[in-house]
Design an enzyme around this catalytic site. Structure first.
Site, PDB file in Angstrom:
ATOM      1  N   TYR A   1       3.661  -5.077 -11.456  1.00  0.00           N
ATOM      2  CA  TYR A   1       4.217  -6.419 -11.304  1.00  0.00           C
ATOM      3  C   TYR A   1       4.790  -6.945 -12.620  1.00  0.00           C
ATOM      4  O   TYR A   1       5.875  -7.538 -12.636  1.00  0.00           O
ATOM      5  CB  TYR A   1       3.159  -7.382 -10.754  1.00  0.00           C
TER       6      TYR A   1
ATOM      7  N   GLU B   1      -1.213 -12.343  -5.074  1.00  0.00           N
ATOM      8  CA  GLU B   1      -2.549 -12.305  -5.670  1.00  0.00           C
ATOM      9  C   GLU B   1      -2.910 -10.837  -5.822  1.00  0.00           C
ATOM     10  O   GLU B   1      -2.617 -10.033  -4.935  1.00  0.00           O
ATOM     11  CB  GLU B   1      -3.570 -12.984  -4.759  1.00  0.00           C
TER      12      GLU B   1
ATOM     13  N   ASN C   1      -7.229  -4.140 -10.536  1.00  0.00           N
ATOM     14  CA  ASN C   1      -6.126  -3.277 -10.106  1.00  0.00           C
ATOM     15  C   ASN C   1      -5.063  -3.213 -11.212  1.00  0.00           C
ATOM     16  O   ASN C   1      -3.968  -3.768 -11.090  1.00  0.00           O
ATOM     17  CB  ASN C   1      -5.545  -3.777  -8.787  1.00  0.00           C
TER      18      ASN C   1
ATOM     19  N   ALA D   1       0.846  -1.197   0.000  1.00  0.00           N
ATOM     20  CA  ALA D   1       0.000   0.000   0.000  1.00  0.00           C
ATOM     21  C   ALA D   1       0.877   1.241   0.000  1.00  0.00           C
ATOM     22  O   ALA D   1       1.857   1.324   0.739  1.00  0.00           O
ATOM     23  CB  ALA D   1      -0.916   0.010   1.215  1.00  0.00           C
TER      24      ALA D   1
END
Length: 148
Positions: free
Chosen positions: A115, A103, A108, A70
């Site tokens: 990633y 995951e 998103n 986050a």
């Protein structure tokens, strides 16, 4: 000035505030506080003396799972998540971890792009995994092979 270091119990109030600002359905405070200990590598990024973001990662044998990342909304789009993850990957390498799993919500897109840019590969889909505003949402399972 940006610094990356270990997320400690002293940081939890600030980190949990970032958690609540960052996720549609945040972890409970109890869950957040329980993800610590010797099997965890938890990192924070501090920008101008303010906790700007964190990650929570668990290791088991030669594998690791990234549970949470986050960045506070006011600090996004500055490369802080990339810095945190690159720092984590370096540390996992020194601990002889072979693979990092995660995951991510299929909606998103910014996280999925992050990633992919770091070299993660999509492995499979976990149907209806995440609670969502209206029903459930699929999770994309991704992996980063550390030991090439």
């Amino acid at each position: 000035m940006k610094t990356i270091s270990t997320l400690t119990e002293l940081d939890f109030d600030d980190a949990y505030a970032v958690e609540k600002l960052s996720h549609l359905i945040p972890w409970s405070e109890q869950t957040f506080r329980s993800n610590q200990g010797e099997r965890y590598i938890n990192k924070k990024v501090v920008l101008n003396n303010q906790l700007a973001g964190f990650l929570i990662c668990q290791t088991v044998l030669d594998e690791a799972t990234l549970f949470n990342v986050a960045i506070a909304p006011m600090y996004r789009k500055q490369g802080l998540a990339t810095l945190l993850l690159e720092n984590l990957l370096q540390e996992l390498t020194t601990k002889n971890i072979k693979i990092l799993w995660l995951e991510v919500r299929e909606s998103n897109i910014s996280a999925i792009n992050l990633y992919h840019n770091l070299g993660f590969n999509e492995i499979t889909i976990r149907k209806n995994y995440y609670p969502a505003k209206h029903g459930r949402e699929d999770a994309i399972i991704m992996a980063y092979n550390i030991s090439f």
